[in-house]
Design a protein around this motif. Structure first.
Motif, short mmCIF file in Angstrom:
data_model
loop_
_atom_site.label_atom_id
_atom_site.label_comp_id
_atom_site.label_asym_id
_atom_site.label_seq_id
_atom_site.Cartn_x
_atom_site.Cartn_y
_atom_site.Cartn_z
N CYS A 108 0.85 -1.17 -0.04
CA CYS A 108 0.07 0.07 0.09
C CYS A 108 0.73 1.25 0.00
CB CYS A 108 -1.02 0.02 1.36
SG CYS A 108 -0.07 0.01 2.74
N GLY A 109 0.36 2.59 -0.19
CA GLY A 109 1.00 3.56 -0.31
C GLY A 109 1.02 4.38 -1.56
N LYS A 110 1.95 5.15 -1.70
CA LYS A 110 2.13 6.07 -2.93
C LYS A 110 3.56 6.04 -3.48
CE LYS A 110 2.17 10.56 -2.66
NZ LYS A 110 1.33 11.83 -2.58
N ILE A 111 3.75 5.75 -4.74
CA ILE A 111 5.06 5.84 -5.30
C ILE A 111 5.04 6.76 -6.47
CG2 ILE A 111 6.83 4.61 -6.66
CD1 ILE A 111 5.72 2.07 -5.23
N GLN A 112 6.14 7.92 -6.48
CA GLN A 112 5.93 8.93 -7.40
C GLN A 112 7.20 8.92 -7.97
OE1 GLN A 112 4.74 12.71 -5.74
NE2 GLN A 112 5.33 13.81 -7.67
N ALA A 113 7.49 8.88 -9.19
CA ALA A 113 8.53 8.90 -10.04
C ALA A 113 8.55 9.46 -11.34
CB ALA A 113 9.38 7.50 -10.07
N ALA A 114 9.55 9.92 -11.96
CA ALA A 114 9.55 10.36 -13.33
C ALA A 114 9.27 9.42 -14.27
CB ALA A 114 11.00 11.16 -13.80
N SER A 115 9.74 8.39 -14.16
CA SER A 115 8.98 7.13 -14.93
C SER A 115 9.67 5.77 -14.06
CB SER A 115 9.83 6.86 -16.16
OG SER A 115 11.27 6.80 -16.15
#
Length: 279
Positions: free
Chosen positions: A252-259
């Protein structure tokens, strides 16, 4: 008591001394005696050469500077309280263990099983070479400018803060609790597995399968290299500056990346709706 320019090799050569200065002494010789300064209190030790086993056990209130502990000097500092090491070289196995309130400044070590089960540490400018299981079960440590090369570092540690460091160490931070690493490079296969409350801020992370089975994992402005199959079975909030190779089955959670090169979400193992991906 003043001990200066002596060569001592007998058993417990300076046993239980107190309010003393030990300067430019050599602990070596054919008698091969152990425990030279055992049970000492309120001592200043400077410019000394230690080539015998177990020299500083059960020591309280010690200032130790410009000393060399050779490869023959096994288990140099155990069960000590309120000690400070400055500009020392520690080459014997198991150099520090079960110590409380330790300050280390501008030191270097080539010591397998270096720093085990110590509590209340302040470390500034330390180089550790080729150590296995360094910093095992350490509690309450503030560390700056650590250069570490080895394996299995910081396992079962808690309440640790690390800044401006370069860590090259397989299987780092396993089973840790409440660890924060800032402004550092971490090169580690299988980084941080089974950790709880691990926070990485402004870090460069290098290595395969990082950060799996983590509870409450946080990454802020971190970059990755060669990080594939990341975050498996982890509770994660990650902000990645740049790309990440692949992510597999976060809980669970959030994963933010350019790609993100590949996202693997196997519905038989995880609920995909519980993890948000932002690219």
């Amino acid at each position: 008591m003043q001990c200066e320019n002596l060569t001592l090799d007998q058993e417990r050569a300076l046993y239980a001394i107190s309010d003393s200065v030990v300067q430019n002494c050599r602990f070596e010789g054919p008698a091969d005696g152990e425990s030279a300064l055992k049970e000492a209190r309120d001592i200043t030790v400077s410019g000394c050469f230690f080539d015998l086993r177990y020299p500083l056990w059960h020591v309280t209130d010690a200032q130790i500077s410009n000393c060399q502990f050779t490869q023959n000097c096994r288990a140099a500092l155990w069960y000590d309280k309120n000690i400070a090491l400055d500009n020392c070289r520690l080459d014997g196995i198991k150099a520090l263990r079960e110590c409380d309130d330790v300050t280390i400044n501008n030191c270097s070590a080539n010591s397998p099983e270096f720093i085990w089960k110590c509590r209340g540490m302040t470390i500034q400018s330390l180089t550790v070479e080729e150590s296995e299981y360094p910093f095992f079960e350490v509690q309450d440590a503030k560390i700056k400018s650590l250069t570490l090369k080895g394996k299995y570092s910081f396992q079962y540690c808690s309440e640790i803060q690390i800044e401006n460091s370069d860590l090259d160490t397989k299987d780092a931070f396993w089973h840790t609790k409440n660890v924060t690493v800032r402004d550092s490079t971490i090169k580690s296969e299988y980084l941080g597995w089974y950790s709880e409350n691990l926070t990485l801020i402004n870090c460069r992370i290098v290595g395969t399968q990082p950060l799996c089975y983590c509870k409450n994992l946080t990454l802020i402005n971190c970059s990755t290299q060669g990080c594939d199959l990341s975050f498996e079975r982890s509770e994660v909030n990650a902000q990645i500056a740049g790309a990440i190779d692949s992510v597999k089955n976060p809980l669970c959670g959030k994963i933010q990346a350019a790609s993100i090169g590949q996202i693997i979400m196997e519905k038989e193992f995880v609920d995909p709706s519980k993890t948000q991906f932002i690219q």
